[in-house]
Design a protein around this motif. Structure first.
Motif, PDB file in Angstrom:
ATOM      1  N   ARG A   1       0.836  -1.207   0.000  1.00 48.75           N
ATOM      2  CA  ARG A   1       0.000   0.000   0.000  1.00 48.75           C
ATOM      3  C   ARG A   1       0.866   1.251   0.000  1.00 48.75           C
ATOM      4  NH1 ARG A   1      -4.942  -0.311   4.301  1.00 48.75           N
ATOM      5  NH2 ARG A   1      -6.338  -1.635   3.075  1.00 48.75           N
ATOM      6  N   LYS A   2       2.014   1.143   0.658  1.00 51.76           N
ATOM      7  CA  LYS A   2       2.900   2.302   0.798  1.00 51.76           C
ATOM      8  C   LYS A   2       4.320   1.787   0.949  1.00 51.76           C
ATOM      9  CE  LYS A   2       4.033   5.570   4.323  1.00 51.76           C
ATOM     10  NZ  LYS A   2       3.784   5.882   5.690  1.00 51.76           N
ATOM     11  N   GLY A   3       5.259   2.391   0.217  1.00 52.44           N
ATOM     12  CA  GLY A   3       6.660   1.991   0.260  1.00 52.44           C
ATOM     13  C   GLY A   3       7.383   2.554   1.458  1.00 52.44           C
ATOM     14  N   PRO A   4       8.640   2.212   1.516  1.00 46.32           N
ATOM     15  CA  PRO A   4       9.578   1.990   0.422  1.00 46.32           C
ATOM     16  C   PRO A   4       9.552   0.612  -0.234  1.00 46.32           C
ATOM     17  CG  PRO A   4      10.781   1.943   2.479  1.00 46.32           C
ATOM     18  CD  PRO A   4       9.345   2.286   2.806  1.00 46.32           C
ATOM     19  N   ALA A   5       8.888  -0.386   0.341  1.00 44.96           N
ATOM     20  CA  ALA A   5       8.813  -1.686  -0.333  1.00 44.96           C
ATOM     21  C   ALA A   5       8.115  -1.476  -1.676  1.00 44.96           C
ATOM     22  CB  ALA A   5       8.042  -2.689   0.512  1.00 44.96           C
ATOM     23  N   ASP A   6       8.613  -2.141  -2.716  1.00 43.91           N
ATOM     24  CA  ASP A   6       7.973  -1.986  -4.022  1.00 43.91           C
ATOM     25  C   ASP A   6       7.237  -3.242  -4.466  1.00 43.91           C
ATOM     26  OD1 ASP A   6      10.212  -3.489  -4.574  1.00 43.91           O
ATOM     27  OD2 ASP A   6      11.094  -2.064  -5.967  1.00 43.91           O
ATOM     28  N   THR A   7       7.239  -4.284  -3.630  1.00 42.95           N
ATOM     29  CA  THR A   7       6.460  -5.491  -3.892  1.00 42.95           C
ATOM     30  C   THR A   7       5.727  -5.877  -2.613  1.00 42.95           C
ATOM     31  OG1 THR A   7       8.289  -6.970  -3.311  1.00 42.95           O
ATOM     32  CG2 THR A   7       8.090  -6.360  -5.633  1.00 42.95           C
ATOM     33  N   GLY A   8       4.669  -6.661  -2.774  1.00 47.47           N
ATOM     34  CA  GLY A   8       3.875  -7.092  -1.635  1.00 47.47           C
ATOM     35  C   GLY A   8       4.500  -8.267  -0.904  1.00 47.47           C
ATOM     36  N   LEU A   9       3.810  -8.704   0.144  1.00 53.33           N
ATOM     37  CA  LEU A   9       4.245  -9.868   0.907  1.00 53.33           C
ATOM     38  C   LEU A   9       3.923 -11.128   0.113  1.00 53.33           C
ATOM     39  CD1 LEU A   9       2.929  -8.847   4.445  1.00 53.33           C
ATOM     40  CD2 LEU A   9       5.264  -8.653   3.564  1.00 53.33           C
ATOM     41  N   THR A  10       4.772 -12.126   0.240  1.00 54.60           N
ATOM     42  CA  THR A  10       4.569 -13.399  -0.452  1.00 54.60           C
ATOM     43  C   THR A  10       3.531 -14.226   0.298  1.00 54.60           C
ATOM     44  OG1 THR A  10       6.856 -13.368  -1.205  1.00 54.60           O
ATOM     45  CG2 THR A  10       5.720 -15.485  -1.274  1.00 54.60           C
ATOM     46  N   GLU A  11       2.468 -14.636  -0.416  1.00 53.13           N
ATOM     47  CA  GLU A  11       1.433 -15.452   0.223  1.00 53.13           C
ATOM     48  C   GLU A  11       1.963 -16.857   0.466  1.00 53.13           C
ATOM     49  OE1 GLU A  11      -3.307 -16.517  -0.043  1.00 53.13           O
ATOM     50  OE2 GLU A  11      -2.429 -15.138  -1.503  1.00 53.13           O
ATOM     51  N   VAL A  12       1.586 -17.412   1.602  1.00 55.81           N
ATOM     52  CA  VAL A  12       1.958 -18.770   1.993  1.00 55.81           C
ATOM     53  C   VAL A  12       0.656 -19.547   2.129  1.00 55.81           C
ATOM     54  CG1 VAL A  12       3.004 -20.153   3.828  1.00 55.81           C
ATOM     55  CG2 VAL A  12       4.006 -17.950   3.218  1.00 55.81           C
ATOM     56  N   PRO A  13       0.511 -20.673   1.437  1.00 60.40           N
ATOM     57  CA  PRO A  13      -0.744 -21.432   1.530  1.00 60.40           C
ATOM     58  C   PRO A  13      -0.969 -21.974   2.945  1.00 60.40           C
ATOM     59  CG  PRO A  13       0.716 -22.346  -0.174  1.00 60.40           C
ATOM     60  CD  PRO A  13       1.474 -21.289   0.544  1.00 60.40           C
ATOM     61  N   VAL A  14      -2.213 -21.811   3.425  1.00 61.80           N
ATOM     62  CA  VAL A  14      -2.592 -22.337   4.738  1.00 61.80           C
ATOM     63  C   VAL A  14      -3.909 -23.095   4.615  1.00 61.80           C
ATOM     64  CG1 VAL A  14      -1.406 -20.509   6.033  1.00 61.80           C
ATOM     65  CG2 VAL A  14      -3.810 -20.231   5.441  1.00 61.80           C
ATOM     66  N   THR A  15      -4.128 -24.004   5.546  1.00 60.05           N
ATOM     67  CA  THR A  15      -5.396 -24.735   5.634  1.00 60.05           C
ATOM     68  C   THR A  15      -5.823 -24.781   7.095  1.00 60.05           C
ATOM     69  OG1 THR A  15      -4.211 -26.845   5.806  1.00 60.05           O
ATOM     70  CG2 THR A  15      -4.957 -26.207   3.616  1.00 60.05           C
ATOM     71  N   VAL A  16      -7.113 -24.927   7.314  1.00 60.88           N
ATOM     72  CA  VAL A  16      -7.638 -25.070   8.674  1.00 60.88           C
ATOM     73  C   VAL A  16      -7.954 -26.547   8.870  1.00 60.88           C
ATOM     74  CG1 VAL A  16      -9.444 -24.423  10.308  1.00 60.88           C
ATOM     75  CG2 VAL A  16      -8.581 -22.736   8.672  1.00 60.88           C
ATOM     76  N   VAL A  17      -7.319 -27.139   9.876  1.00 62.24           N
ATOM     77  CA  VAL A  17      -7.510 -28.558  10.198  1.00 62.24           C
ATOM     78  C   VAL A  17      -7.754 -28.690  11.693  1.00 62.24           C
ATOM     79  CG1 VAL A  17      -6.446 -30.847  10.161  1.00 62.24           C
ATOM     80  CG2 VAL A  17      -5.951 -29.228   8.311  1.00 62.24           C
ATOM     81  N   ASP A  18      -8.908 -29.242  12.044  1.00 63.14           N
ATOM     82  CA  ASP A  18      -9.249 -29.483  13.455  1.00 63.14           C
ATOM     83  C   ASP A  18      -9.046 -28.249  14.329  1.00 63.14           C
ATOM     84  OD1 ASP A  18      -9.938 -32.154  12.960  1.00 63.14           O
ATOM     85  OD2 ASP A  18      -7.864 -32.824  13.210  1.00 63.14           O
ATOM     86  N   GLY A  19      -9.505 -27.098  13.862  1.00 63.84           N
ATOM     87  CA  GLY A  19      -9.441 -25.881  14.661  1.00 63.84           C
ATOM     88  C   GLY A  19      -8.078 -25.220  14.716  1.00 63.84           C
TER      89      GLY A  19
END
Length: 154
Positions: A131-149
């Motif tokens: 949304r605002k720099g100085p970073a010029d790229t976003g955060l890397t998404e990490v796949p997650v799942t919900v298992v047994d709460g």
């Protein structure tokens, strides 16, 4: 000709000791009478909308109860930090918690915004987009799942 001698610590020793004390927050607390039994400074309370670094449930993962709606928590997965967020009730996402600007660990989101404490780059909590720099790229998404709460990194 005689060489003058000193009896106290050298200037270098004093300055190095001062540098260590300033760089180590708990260093001086260990010397005081009010320190914790371990000599370390007590951990600060988490900011509103966040939780302390997550505990791992018995089967692995982070309990969903530790990830507030609109907030998040940092979980350690192997040798990396993952920011687990719940942008809306029941929706869980994970992002690499490392700011792409200079590698600082970002803070959990507040009001839908993830902020890097180093240079104040800001990222969208639902998408990881910058949304605002100085970073010029976003955060890397990490796949997650919900298992047994629990939220588990896939």
């Amino acid at each position: 000709m005689s060489v003058p001698t000193t009896t106290g610590p050298s200037r270098r020793t004093v300055l190095c000791g001062l540098a260590v004390a300033l760089a180590t927050p708990g260093a001086l607390a260990a010397c005081s009478s009010g320190g914790t039994p371990s000599g370390a400074a007590p951990a600060p309370a988490p900011a509103p909308g966040t939780t302390a670094p997550s505990a791992t449930a018995a089967g692995g993962g982070t309990p969903v109860a530790q990830i507030p709606v609109g907030g998040g928590t940092i979980a350690t997965v192997g040798d990396r930090s993952v920011l687990l967020v719940q942008p809306t009730a029941g929706q869980f996402k994970g992002f690499d918690a490392t700011c792409p600007h200079q590698g600082t660990t970002v803070d959990p989101p507040e009001n839908g915004v993830i902020t890097c404490p180093n240079h104040f780059s800001q990222f969208d909590a639902a998408t990881g987009a910058v949304r605002k720099g100085p970073a010029d790229t976003g955060l890397t998404e990490v796949p997650v799942t919900v298992v047994d709460g629990t939220v588990q990194v896939s």
